[in-house]
Design a protein around this motif. Structure first.
Motif, mmCIF file in Angstrom:
data_model
loop_
_atom_site.group_PDB
_atom_site.id
_atom_site.type_symbol
_atom_site.label_atom_id
_atom_site.label_comp_id
_atom_site.label_asym_id
_atom_site.label_seq_id
_atom_site.Cartn_x
_atom_site.Cartn_y
_atom_site.Cartn_z
ATOM 1 N N SER A 10 0.829 -1.205 0.000
ATOM 2 C CA SER A 10 0.000 0.000 0.000
ATOM 3 C C SER A 10 0.864 1.256 0.000
ATOM 4 C CB SER A 10 -0.907 0.006 1.223
ATOM 5 O OG SER A 10 -1.768 -1.100 1.183
ATOM 6 N N PRO A 11 0.288 2.381 -0.430
ATOM 7 C CA PRO A 11 1.028 3.644 -0.398
ATOM 8 C C PRO A 11 1.399 4.027 1.029
ATOM 9 C CG PRO A 11 -1.044 3.884 -1.579
ATOM 10 C CD PRO A 11 -1.046 2.529 -0.955
ATOM 11 N N ILE A 12 2.519 4.708 1.170
ATOM 12 C CA ILE A 12 2.955 5.174 2.485
ATOM 13 C C ILE A 12 3.190 6.676 2.424
ATOM 14 C CG2 ILE A 12 4.042 2.987 3.131
ATOM 15 C CD1 ILE A 12 6.750 4.360 2.469
ATOM 16 N N ASN A 13 3.183 7.310 3.563
ATOM 17 C CA ASN A 13 3.476 8.738 3.649
ATOM 18 C C ASN A 13 4.995 8.895 3.715
ATOM 19 O OD1 ASN A 13 3.887 11.386 4.355
ATOM 20 N ND2 ASN A 13 2.237 11.440 5.858
ATOM 21 N N PRO A 14 5.622 9.524 2.716
ATOM 22 C CA PRO A 14 7.079 9.639 2.722
ATOM 23 C C PRO A 14 7.621 10.543 3.828
ATOM 24 C CG PRO A 14 6.137 10.912 0.931
ATOM 25 C CD PRO A 14 5.007 10.150 1.557
ATOM 26 N N LYS A 15 6.762 11.359 4.439
ATOM 27 C CA LYS A 15 7.202 12.240 5.507
ATOM 28 C C LYS A 15 7.348 11.495 6.832
ATOM 29 C CE LYS A 15 5.174 16.347 3.444
ATOM 30 N NZ LYS A 15 4.202 17.429 3.588
ATOM 31 N N VAL A 16 6.721 10.319 6.945
ATOM 32 C CA VAL A 16 6.790 9.529 8.168
ATOM 33 C C VAL A 16 8.023 8.645 8.092
ATOM 34 C CG1 VAL A 16 5.639 7.784 9.569
ATOM 35 C CG2 VAL A 16 4.281 9.555 8.440
ATOM 36 N N SER A 17 8.846 8.711 9.118
ATOM 37 C CA SER A 17 10.078 7.931 9.087
ATOM 38 C C SER A 17 9.787 6.450 9.264
ATOM 39 C CB SER A 17 11.041 8.407 10.165
ATOM 40 O OG SER A 17 10.472 8.230 11.443
ATOM 41 N N ILE A 18 10.541 5.654 8.556
ATOM 42 C CA ILE A 18 10.409 4.204 8.648
ATOM 43 C C ILE A 18 11.069 3.751 9.941
ATOM 44 C CG2 ILE A 18 11.095 2.034 7.570
ATOM 45 C CD1 ILE A 18 10.904 3.450 4.877
ATOM 46 N N GLY A 19 10.542 2.704 10.530
ATOM 47 C CA GLY A 19 11.104 2.191 11.765
ATOM 48 C C GLY A 19 10.614 2.959 12.973
ATOM 49 N N LYS A 20 9.312 3.123 13.080
ATOM 50 C CA LYS A 20 8.737 3.841 14.219
ATOM 51 C C LYS A 20 9.159 3.168 15.515
ATOM 52 C CE LYS A 20 4.598 5.633 12.005
ATOM 53 N NZ LYS A 20 3.129 5.653 12.040
ATOM 54 N N LYS A 21 9.275 3.950 16.554
ATOM 55 C CA LYS A 21 9.654 3.429 17.858
ATOM 56 C C LYS A 21 8.486 2.673 18.479
ATOM 57 C CE LYS A 21 12.952 7.050 18.875
ATOM 58 N NZ LYS A 21 13.304 8.149 19.761
ATOM 59 N N SER A 22 8.819 1.683 19.279
ATOM 60 C CA SER A 22 7.789 0.937 19.995
ATOM 61 C C SER A 22 7.280 1.799 21.160
ATOM 62 C CB SER A 22 8.358 -0.374 20.538
ATOM 63 O OG SER A 22 9.293 -0.113 21.573
ATOM 64 N N THR A 23 6.145 1.428 21.691
ATOM 65 C CA THR A 23 5.588 2.144 22.840
ATOM 66 C C THR A 23 6.572 2.124 23.999
ATOM 67 O OG1 THR A 23 3.359 1.547 22.152
ATOM 68 C CG2 THR A 23 3.637 2.243 24.439
ATOM 69 N N ASP A 24 7.231 0.998 24.197
ATOM 70 C CA ASP A 24 8.217 0.873 25.268
ATOM 71 C C ASP A 24 9.353 1.876 25.078
ATOM 72 O OD1 ASP A 24 9.411 -0.661 27.585
ATOM 73 O OD2 ASP A 24 10.984 -0.974 26.075
ATOM 74 N N GLU A 25 9.866 2.001 23.847
ATOM 75 C CA GLU A 25 10.950 2.944 23.566
ATOM 76 C C GLU A 25 10.511 4.393 23.788
ATOM 77 O OE1 GLU A 25 13.608 0.870 20.105
ATOM 78 O OE2 GLU A 25 11.546 1.454 19.591
ATOM 79 N N ILE A 26 9.290 4.716 23.364
ATOM 80 C CA ILE A 26 8.754 6.062 23.538
ATOM 81 C C ILE A 26 8.638 6.397 25.022
ATOM 82 C CG2 ILE A 26 6.690 7.508 23.238
ATOM 83 C CD1 ILE A 26 6.279 5.986 20.543
ATOM 84 N N MET A 27 8.108 5.462 25.812
ATOM 85 C CA MET A 27 7.923 5.701 27.243
ATOM 86 C C MET A 27 9.262 5.826 27.957
ATOM 87 S SD MET A 27 4.606 3.350 28.064
ATOM 88 C CE MET A 27 4.153 4.098 29.611
ATOM 89 N N ARG A 28 10.211 4.970 27.632
ATOM 90 C CA ARG A 28 11.530 5.040 28.272
ATOM 91 C C ARG A 28 12.229 6.356 27.958
ATOM 92 N NH1 ARG A 28 13.272 0.416 30.665
ATOM 93 N NH2 ARG A 28 12.076 -1.466 30.182
ATOM 94 N N LYS A 29 12.139 6.815 26.717
ATOM 95 C CA LYS A 29 12.754 8.079 26.324
ATOM 96 C C LYS A 29 12.092 9.247 27.063
ATOM 97 C CE LYS A 29 15.092 11.108 23.979
ATOM 98 N NZ LYS A 29 16.446 11.433 24.365
ATOM 99 N N ALA A 30 10.756 9.235 27.141
ATOM 100 C CA ALA A 30 10.035 10.305 27.833
ATOM 101 C C ALA A 30 10.405 10.344 29.314
ATOM 102 C CB ALA A 30 8.528 10.132 27.658
ATOM 103 N N ILE A 31 10.531 9.190 29.943
ATOM 104 C CA ILE A 31 10.915 9.133 31.358
ATOM 105 C C ILE A 31 12.344 9.634 31.534
ATOM 106 C CG2 ILE A 31 11.404 7.558 33.279
ATOM 107 C CD1 ILE A 31 8.912 5.938 32.251
ATOM 108 N N SER A 32 13.226 9.269 30.618
ATOM 109 C CA SER A 32 14.607 9.737 30.658
ATOM 110 C C SER A 32 14.671 11.270 30.558
ATOM 111 C CB SER A 32 15.401 9.098 29.519
ATOM 112 O OG SER A 32 16.686 9.632 29.438
#
Length: 90
Positions: A10-32
């Motif tokens: 399917s088509p993708i949005n080229p502005k969105v970076s490939i390899g989105k972070k997991s929820t765990d990675e997002i939460m750990r970064k925010a806590i950091s």
């Protein structure tokens, strides 16, 4: 045209970076980031806006936010008692 998408995807949005972070990675970064803020660092987002603490010392409300959403939805804050000092968890 539909067959094309079946074969090549399917088509993708080229502005969105490939390899989105997991929820765990997002939460750990925010806590950091919050630990750094509590330890006195001034951090800014990509637009240069200063990042805010989840702790509001005026109202004594704790409002954790990950990405664009609050952790608890509409009930987005809990009261807390101000500690004498912060403990570094890293």
């Amino acid at each position: 045209m539909n067959r094309f998408f079946e074969v090549f995807g399917s088509p993708i949005n080229p502005k969105v970076s490939i390899g989105k972070k997991s929820t765990d990675e997002i939460m750990r970064k925010a806590i950091s980031v919050q630990i750094d803020i509590q330890n006195g660092k001034v951090l800014r987002n990509s637009k240069g806006v200063q990042l805010k603490s989840w702790f509001n010392d005026e109202s004594l409300l704790f409002m954790p936010k990950f990405g664009a959403g609050y952790l608890w939805g509409k009930e987005s804050a809990v009261r807390y008692k101000k500690a004498r000092s912060w403990i570094c968890l890293s």
